[in-house]
Design an enzyme around this catalytic site. Sequence first.
Site, PDB file in Angstrom:
ATOM      1  CE1 TYR A  51      -9.117 -20.848 -15.265  1.00  0.00           C
ATOM      2  CE2 TYR A  51     -10.327 -22.124 -16.884  1.00  0.00           C
ATOM      3  CZ  TYR A  51     -10.169 -20.972 -16.132  1.00  0.00           C
ATOM      4  OH  TYR A  51     -11.078 -19.945 -16.248  1.00  0.00           O
ATOM      5  CB  THR A  93     -13.074 -15.642  -7.591  1.00  0.00           C
ATOM      6  OG1 THR A  93     -11.819 -15.047  -7.933  1.00  0.00           O
ATOM      7  CG2 THR A  93     -13.207 -16.982  -8.291  1.00  0.00           C
ATOM      8  CG  HIS A 117      -9.726 -15.980 -16.908  1.00  0.00           C
ATOM      9  ND1 HIS A 117      -9.173 -16.482 -15.752  1.00  0.00           N
ATOM     10  CD2 HIS A 117      -8.691 -15.505 -17.653  1.00  0.00           C
ATOM     11  CE1 HIS A 117      -7.848 -16.324 -15.812  1.00  0.00           C
ATOM     12  NE2 HIS A 117      -7.531 -15.744 -16.955  1.00  0.00           N
ATOM     13  CD  GLU A 128      -4.190 -15.943 -18.269  1.00  0.00           C
ATOM     14  OE1 GLU A 128      -4.089 -16.490 -17.165  1.00  0.00           O
ATOM     15  OE2 GLU A 128      -4.913 -14.945 -18.471  1.00  0.00           O
TER      16      GLU A 128
HETATM   17  P1  CMP Z   1     -10.969 -17.860 -13.001  1.00  0.00           P
HETATM   18  O1  CMP Z   1     -10.631 -16.439 -12.702  1.00  0.00           O
HETATM   19  O2  CMP Z   1     -11.264 -18.208 -14.400  1.00  0.00           O
HETATM   20  O3  CMP Z   1      -9.766 -18.772 -12.491  1.00  0.00           O
HETATM   21  C1  CMP Z   1      -9.928 -20.025 -11.878  1.00  0.00           C
HETATM   22  C2  CMP Z   1     -11.346 -20.438 -11.805  1.00  0.00           C
HETATM   23  O4  CMP Z   1     -11.623 -21.514 -10.955  1.00  0.00           O
HETATM   24  C3  CMP Z   1     -12.165 -19.314 -11.226  1.00  0.00           C
HETATM   25  O5  CMP Z   1     -12.249 -18.260 -12.131  1.00  0.00           O
HETATM   26  C4  CMP Z   1     -13.457 -19.997 -10.878  1.00  0.00           C
HETATM   27  O6  CMP Z   1     -14.354 -20.016 -11.962  1.00  0.00           O
HETATM   28  C5  CMP Z   1     -12.982 -21.418 -10.611  1.00  0.00           C
HETATM   29  N1  CMP Z   1     -13.159 -21.724  -9.205  1.00  0.00           N
HETATM   30  C6  CMP Z   1     -12.582 -21.139  -8.156  1.00  0.00           C
HETATM   31  N2  CMP Z   1     -13.015 -21.693  -7.011  1.00  0.00           N
HETATM   32  C7  CMP Z   1     -13.907 -22.658  -7.356  1.00  0.00           C
HETATM   33  C8  CMP Z   1     -14.692 -23.584  -6.635  1.00  0.00           C
HETATM   34  N3  CMP Z   1     -14.661 -23.631  -5.306  1.00  0.00           N
HETATM   35  N4  CMP Z   1     -15.483 -24.414  -7.333  1.00  0.00           N
HETATM   36  C9  CMP Z   1     -15.517 -24.374  -8.687  1.00  0.00           C
HETATM   37  N5  CMP Z   1     -14.780 -23.518  -9.432  1.00  0.00           N
HETATM   38  C10 CMP Z   1     -13.995 -22.680  -8.768  1.00  0.00           C
END
Ligand code: CMP
Length: 140
Positions: A51, A93, A117, A128
Amino acid sequence: MATERTFSILKPDATKRNLTGAVNAVIEKAGLRIVGQRRIQMSKAQAEKFYEVHAARPFFGELVEFMISGPVVVQVLEGENAIAKYREVMGATNPAQADEGTIRKTFSESVGENTVHGSDSAENAKLEIAQFFQDSDIAG
Ligand code: CMP
């Protein structure tokens, strides 16, 4: 449309609630083939690397802690237009904004604990997949 591969993670909220089979059923029903799959405990270093594009975000620490809070299932999915298709199947998301029938609408409890994800581009899919799979594991 070309056959593509994308990278998927079933996150700790999915493994904790015994939802890996239910999520995989949605994935397979959508026509995506699971060509690689491994259940692992991510290390903090692996999660931080995975990440790293979000390192400056206020939720980064929380995100890393969540991703190492239990086992995850890392996957390689294959199919026509797999990257866009899987993003459609996952839903937005934030589960509150996800369409009916999507994985996140059906199973997720919050934007942080959003069950899955999926890669957002062909370039990231490649990077990835390479972080978690050897070419020989996903040759078929
Ligand atoms: P993902 O697609 O795995 O990629 C980035 C991740 O950050 C996303 O999914 C969410 O799980 C996480 N994410 C995005 N916005 C927030 C937030 N406001 N608070 C906590 N986690 C977040």
